[in-house]
Design a protein around this motif. Structure first.
Motif, PDB file in Angstrom:
ATOM      1  N   ALA A 187       0.817  -1.220   0.000  1.00  0.00           N
ATOM      2  CA  ALA A 187       0.000   0.000   0.000  1.00  0.00           C
ATOM      3  C   ALA A 187       0.848   1.265   0.000  1.00  0.00           C
ATOM      4  CB  ALA A 187      -0.943  -0.010   1.197  1.00  0.00           C
ATOM      5  N   ASP A 188       1.994   1.236   0.677  1.00  0.00           N
ATOM      6  CA  ASP A 188       2.822   2.453   0.731  1.00  0.00           C
ATOM      7  C   ASP A 188       3.391   2.821  -0.643  1.00  0.00           C
ATOM      8  OD1 ASP A 188       4.583   0.286   0.696  1.00  0.00           O
ATOM      9  OD2 ASP A 188       5.963   1.180   2.157  1.00  0.00           O
ATOM     10  N   ARG A 189       3.486   1.860  -1.552  1.00  0.00           N
ATOM     11  CA  ARG A 189       3.949   2.142  -2.916  1.00  0.00           C
ATOM     12  C   ARG A 189       2.890   2.876  -3.714  1.00  0.00           C
ATOM     13  NH1 ARG A 189       7.689  -1.425  -5.432  1.00  0.00           N
ATOM     14  NH2 ARG A 189       7.694   0.210  -7.019  1.00  0.00           N
ATOM     15  N   LEU A 190       1.624   2.732  -3.324  1.00  0.00           N
ATOM     16  CA  LEU A 190       0.511   3.356  -4.033  1.00  0.00           C
ATOM     17  C   LEU A 190       0.101   4.702  -3.439  1.00  0.00           C
ATOM     18  CD1 LEU A 190      -1.654   0.159  -4.523  1.00  0.00           C
ATOM     19  CD2 LEU A 190      -0.142   1.237  -6.193  1.00  0.00           C
ATOM     20  N   ALA A 191       0.626   4.996  -2.245  1.00  0.00           N
ATOM     21  CA  ALA A 191       0.272   6.244  -1.561  1.00  0.00           C
ATOM     22  C   ALA A 191       0.601   7.446  -2.444  1.00  0.00           C
ATOM     23  CB  ALA A 191       1.011   6.345  -0.222  1.00  0.00           C
ATOM     24  N   GLY A 192      -0.310   8.368  -2.527  1.00  0.00           N
ATOM     25  CA  GLY A 192      -0.097   9.583  -3.304  1.00  0.00           C
ATOM     26  C   GLY A 192      -0.370   9.429  -4.795  1.00  0.00           C
ATOM     27  N   LEU A 193      -0.790   8.260  -5.244  1.00  0.00           N
ATOM     28  CA  LEU A 193      -1.061   8.038  -6.660  1.00  0.00           C
ATOM     29  C   LEU A 193      -2.540   8.128  -6.993  1.00  0.00           C
ATOM     30  CD1 LEU A 193       1.385   5.080  -7.408  1.00  0.00           C
ATOM     31  CD2 LEU A 193       1.739   7.510  -7.862  1.00  0.00           C
ATOM     32  N   GLY A 194      -3.364   8.401  -5.972  1.00  0.00           N
ATOM     33  CA  GLY A 194      -4.792   8.488  -6.197  1.00  0.00           C
ATOM     34  C   GLY A 194      -5.468   7.139  -6.335  1.00  0.00           C
ATOM     35  N   VAL A 195      -4.792   6.084  -5.891  1.00  0.00           N
ATOM     36  CA  VAL A 195      -5.364   4.748  -5.942  1.00  0.00           C
ATOM     37  C   VAL A 195      -5.927   4.418  -4.565  1.00  0.00           C
ATOM     38  CG1 VAL A 195      -4.882   2.312  -6.345  1.00  0.00           C
ATOM     39  CG2 VAL A 195      -3.701   4.052  -7.684  1.00  0.00           C
ATOM     40  N   GLY A 196      -7.163   3.941  -4.536  1.00  0.00           N
ATOM     41  CA  GLY A 196      -7.738   3.509  -3.263  1.00  0.00           C
ATOM     42  C   GLY A 196      -8.381   4.538  -2.522  1.00  0.00           C
TER      43      GLY A 196
END
Length: 142
Positions: free
Chosen positions: A133-142
Motif C-alpha cells: 500500500a505504501d507504494r501506491l500512496a499519493g497516486l490516487g489509488v484507493g
C-alpha cells in the motif's frame, strides 16, 4: 469454490499469506477483519496455523483451535493440511523475535469465474505480484 464444470475442478486462485503481528499474541481486531472476509464469501479458508517466534528465537506452530478467537474456524468440514513444517520455518524467517503470524491458505473465490474463463480460452494465471500500500500512496489509488 470447489465445484465441477465439465469434469474440471473450478477454483479461484489460491494463495499462502503470512500476516505478522509485533507481539507473541494475536491482535483480535485484525483476526476479526480476516474472519469478516471469509464470512462475505470473497475468500475461502483452506488451511491455517499460528506461528510464534519467541524472544529467544524459538519457533512454534499451533492449530487454530488452540486459540479462543480462532477456535472452530476450520471445523465442520474437511481441512486440507497444506501448511507444513517447511512453510512454518519460511514464515518464521520473516518474523522478528517476540512476534507471531497467522499463516493462511485461501482461495480467492471472487476470481473463480475469471479463472475459469481464462482457462477455457487456453490461458493460465502465470503469476501475481502483491504491491504494498505504501507504494501506491499519493497516486490516487484507493
Amino acid at each position: 469454490m470447489i465445484g465441477t464444470g465439465g469434469g474440471v475442478v473450478v477454483m479461484g486462485p489460491v494463495e499462502f499469506i503470512v500476516l505478522a503481528f509485533p507481539e507473541e499474541q494475536l491482535r483480535v481486531p485484525a483476526v476479526e477483519a480476516v474472519l469478516g472476509l471469509r464470512k462475505t464469501g470473497n475468500v475461502r479458508l483452506i488451511d491455517g496455523l499460528v506461528a510464534t517466534k519467541t524472544a529467544g528465537g524459538e519457533v512454534f506452530a499451533a492449530e487454530f483451535d488452540e486459540f479462543h478467537e480462532l477456535h472452530g474456524l476450520l471445523a465442520g468440514r474437511e481441512v486440507a493440511r497444506l501448511i507444513g513444517p517447511e512453510d512454518v520455518q519460511e514464515a518464521a524467517d520473516l518474523l522478528d523475535r517476540g512476534s507471531c503470524a497467522l499463516l493462511l491458505v485461501v482461495e480467492h473465490v471472487w476470481a473463480a469465474d475469471a479463472a475459469v474463463a481464462v482457462r477455457a480460452a487456453g490461458g493460465r494465471i502465470a503469476g501475481s505480484v502483491r504491491i504494498p500500500a505504501d507504494r501506491l500512496a499519493g497516486l490516487g489509488v484507493g
